[in-house]
Write a protein that holds these residues in place. Sequence first.
Motif, PDB file in Angstrom:
ATOM      1  N   THR A 242      40.258  24.244  24.825  1.00 17.07           N
ATOM      2  CA  THR A 242      40.310  25.625  24.320  1.00 17.07           C
ATOM      3  C   THR A 242      38.992  26.060  23.701  1.00 17.07           C
ATOM      4  O   THR A 242      38.740  27.257  23.535  1.00 17.07           O
ATOM      5  CB  THR A 242      41.424  25.761  23.277  1.00 17.07           C
ATOM      6  N   LYS A 243      38.118  25.101  23.358  1.00 16.25           N
ATOM      7  CA  LYS A 243      36.840  25.440  22.730  1.00 16.25           C
ATOM      8  C   LYS A 243      35.636  24.972  23.542  1.00 16.25           C
ATOM      9  O   LYS A 243      34.494  25.109  23.090  1.00 16.25           O
ATOM     10  CB  LYS A 243      36.770  24.840  21.322  1.00 16.25           C
ATOM     11  N   GLY A 244      35.873  24.431  24.734  1.00 16.84           N
ATOM     12  CA  GLY A 244      34.769  23.956  25.557  1.00 16.84           C
ATOM     13  C   GLY A 244      35.274  23.022  26.636  1.00 16.84           C
ATOM     14  O   GLY A 244      36.482  22.951  26.897  1.00 16.84           O
ATOM     15  N   HIS A 245      34.363  22.316  27.283  1.00 17.72           N
ATOM     16  CA  HIS A 245      34.780  21.370  28.308  1.00 17.72           C
ATOM     17  C   HIS A 245      33.853  20.163  28.333  1.00 17.72           C
ATOM     18  O   HIS A 245      32.756  20.190  27.753  1.00 17.72           O
ATOM     19  CB  HIS A 245      34.834  22.032  29.687  1.00 17.72           C
ATOM     20  N   ILE A 246      34.304  19.106  28.993  1.00 16.73           N
ATOM     21  CA  ILE A 246      33.561  17.860  29.109  1.00 16.73           C
ATOM     22  C   ILE A 246      33.441  17.483  30.574  1.00 16.73           C
ATOM     23  O   ILE A 246      34.407  17.592  31.333  1.00 16.73           O
ATOM     24  CB  ILE A 246      34.262  16.722  28.343  1.00 16.73           C
ATOM     25  N   GLN A 247      32.260  17.031  30.959  1.00 17.40           N
ATOM     26  CA  GLN A 247      32.038  16.522  32.313  1.00 17.40           C
ATOM     27  C   GLN A 247      31.719  15.037  32.234  1.00 17.40           C
ATOM     28  O   GLN A 247      30.842  14.614  31.475  1.00 17.40           O
ATOM     29  CB  GLN A 247      30.896  17.259  33.004  1.00 17.40           C
ATOM     30  N   VAL A 248      32.447  14.242  33.030  1.00 13.57           N
ATOM     31  CA  VAL A 248      32.198  12.802  33.119  1.00 13.57           C
ATOM     32  C   VAL A 248      31.705  12.494  34.527  1.00 13.57           C
ATOM     33  O   VAL A 248      32.415  12.732  35.505  1.00 13.57           O
ATOM     34  CB  VAL A 248      33.481  11.991  32.819  1.00 13.57           C
ATOM     35  N   ASP A 249      30.498  12.001  34.643  1.00 10.07           N
ATOM     36  CA  ASP A 249      29.929  11.670  35.949  1.00 10.07           C
ATOM     37  C   ASP A 249      30.313  10.255  36.355  1.00 10.07           C
ATOM     38  O   ASP A 249      30.192   9.317  35.562  1.00 10.07           O
ATOM     39  CB  ASP A 249      28.412  11.810  35.927  1.00 10.07           C
ATOM     40  N   MET A 250      30.761  10.115  37.604  1.00  8.38           N
ATOM     41  CA  MET A 250      31.241   8.859  38.179  1.00  8.38           C
ATOM     42  C   MET A 250      32.465   8.350  37.424  1.00  8.38           C
ATOM     43  O   MET A 250      32.366   7.600  36.463  1.00  8.38           O
ATOM     44  CB  MET A 250      30.154   7.792  38.205  1.00  8.38           C
ATOM     45  N   ILE A 251      33.646   8.763  37.890  1.00  9.68           N
ATOM     46  CA  ILE A 251      34.870   8.457  37.159  1.00  9.68           C
ATOM     47  C   ILE A 251      35.319   7.008  37.320  1.00  9.68           C
ATOM     48  O   ILE A 251      36.264   6.589  36.643  1.00  9.68           O
ATOM     49  CB  ILE A 251      36.013   9.405  37.571  1.00  9.68           C
ATOM     50  N   THR A 267      26.320  20.627  24.129  1.00  9.96           N
ATOM     51  CA  THR A 267      26.338  20.262  22.713  1.00  9.96           C
ATOM     52  C   THR A 267      26.352  18.751  22.479  1.00  9.96           C
ATOM     53  O   THR A 267      26.239  18.306  21.338  1.00  9.96           O
ATOM     54  CB  THR A 267      27.563  20.879  22.019  1.00  9.96           C
ATOM     55  N   GLY A 268      26.492  17.997  23.531  1.00  4.68           N
ATOM     56  CA  GLY A 268      26.505  16.546  23.369  1.00  4.68           C
ATOM     57  C   GLY A 268      26.278  15.838  24.686  1.00  4.68           C
ATOM     58  O   GLY A 268      26.666  16.343  25.750  1.00  4.68           O
ATOM     59  N   PHE A 269      25.629  14.678  24.626  1.00  7.14           N
ATOM     60  CA  PHE A 269      25.377  13.894  25.842  1.00  7.14           C
ATOM     61  C   PHE A 269      25.407  12.420  25.487  1.00  7.14           C
ATOM     62  O   PHE A 269      24.776  11.979  24.521  1.00  7.14           O
ATOM     63  CB  PHE A 269      24.021  14.255  26.449  1.00  7.14           C
ATOM     64  N   TYR A 270      26.159  11.650  26.284  1.00  6.52           N
ATOM     65  CA  TYR A 270      26.319  10.219  26.046  1.00  6.52           C
ATOM     66  C   TYR A 270      26.109   9.488  27.364  1.00  6.52           C
ATOM     67  O   TYR A 270      26.774   9.783  28.355  1.00  6.52           O
ATOM     68  CB  TYR A 270      27.715   9.925  25.502  1.00  6.52           C
ATOM     69  N   LYS A 271      25.167   8.550  27.364  1.00  5.25           N
ATOM     70  CA  LYS A 271      24.802   7.854  28.594  1.00  5.25           C
ATOM     71  C   LYS A 271      25.413   6.463  28.625  1.00  5.25           C
ATOM     72  O   LYS A 271      25.661   5.844  27.586  1.00  5.25           O
ATOM     73  CB  LYS A 271      23.286   7.760  28.723  1.00  5.25           C
ATOM     74  N   LYS A 272      25.639   5.987  29.836  1.00  7.11           N
ATOM     75  CA  LYS A 272      26.203   4.649  30.038  1.00  7.11           C
ATOM     76  C   LYS A 272      25.349   3.585  29.363  1.00  7.11           C
ATOM     77  O   LYS A 272      24.120   3.612  29.438  1.00  7.11           O
ATOM     78  CB  LYS A 272      26.324   4.362  31.536  1.00  7.11           C
TER      79      LYS A 272
END
Length: 377
Positions: A242-251, A267-272
């Motif tokens: 409801t306030k944004g979305h998240i994308q996950v690359d390579m599920i 607003t945020g990024f987290y790498k493997k």
Amino acid sequence: MFNKVKVGIMGTGDIAVMMVRTLSQMRGVTCYAVASRTEEKAKEFAQNHKIKVAYGSYEDLCRDPKIDFIYVATPHSAHFENVKLALNNGKHVLCEKAFMLNEKQAKEVFKLAEEKNLLLSEAMWTRFLPLGFKLKEILASNVIGDVNMVTADLSFNISWKDRIQNPELGGGALLDIGIYGLTFASMILGDDVIDITSVCNKNEKGMDLQDVINLKYRSGQMAVVTCSALACGPCCGMIFGTKGHIQVDMINNFESITVFDNTGAKTGFYKKEKQITGYEYEVMSVMNALKEGWLECPEIPHAQSLRIMNMMDFIRKQLDIRFPGEEPEAVTENIDAEAAANAATEAADETDMKVADETSAEAATETENIEKDKSEE
């Protein structure tokens, strides 16, 4: 090799190669033995990968008293017999996905493992990933608000492979790559599914080559899972809040998590994290479970494996997909309410669930290549 956990690998395909590579760079564990259906192939594999013992039969591998647990890396059509063989010889087992061909087989081997007081776990590596636990933390922070929808895709141009084409190998896209989208949706939304509708394209042998699966949850949340063995897709998951979305690359083996606000700004990024292959986490979980005397890995308890098998059975029934020798009753006609309640992270009301009318990459990254060759021998 003293005091190290000794692993025996059943199968000599590419997925076995990845596990050998993983074990060779881990502490406290070693690949002690490998088995193939022929002694020549087993010896060649052992020599190429510096494995001490090679067996020309799975029976001999399972009888080796020095082995602590067996990793089953054969095609999933063979998992049922291979896992039973290992359990009946007193061996703990880590078995590749898809765990079995159907829920009935899964229930039987889990029951056997319990009777033998042995650990048995599905090697669905996605559920063991550190970045997967980070994703749950991000969602719990409410940074994107309430989650209402999830989409998940894993698609590679691999339709020419025997394991996709051949019913005798438990073919089709669903059990091979579609399982990842279902797992991703499960990790985000849980398992209280009340409605499933699906469509697919099949080859001339009746195996699904691409699938679109819609899931509706009791909460009102929804998920759309796609998989194709005919084309290369984005292989990503999207989580709508409801306030944004998240994308996950390579599920399958999360590459990164990107958070966006309701304006589309990042607003945020987290790498493997740095990995060996990504398989090390499931191995560490098995090692810890053996140390603690557990018969299940907490990341994927038996009820969770059964729930996904139940869903795939239901989808296959909708799509009229059956494997050779599979009894009609082996493919479930209903979404199993009890399995859902056991597998869900929060208990759901035990009410009857009705289902909809039955209707009927190769990419550049190493992670993608792993999945294309998964379960081959």
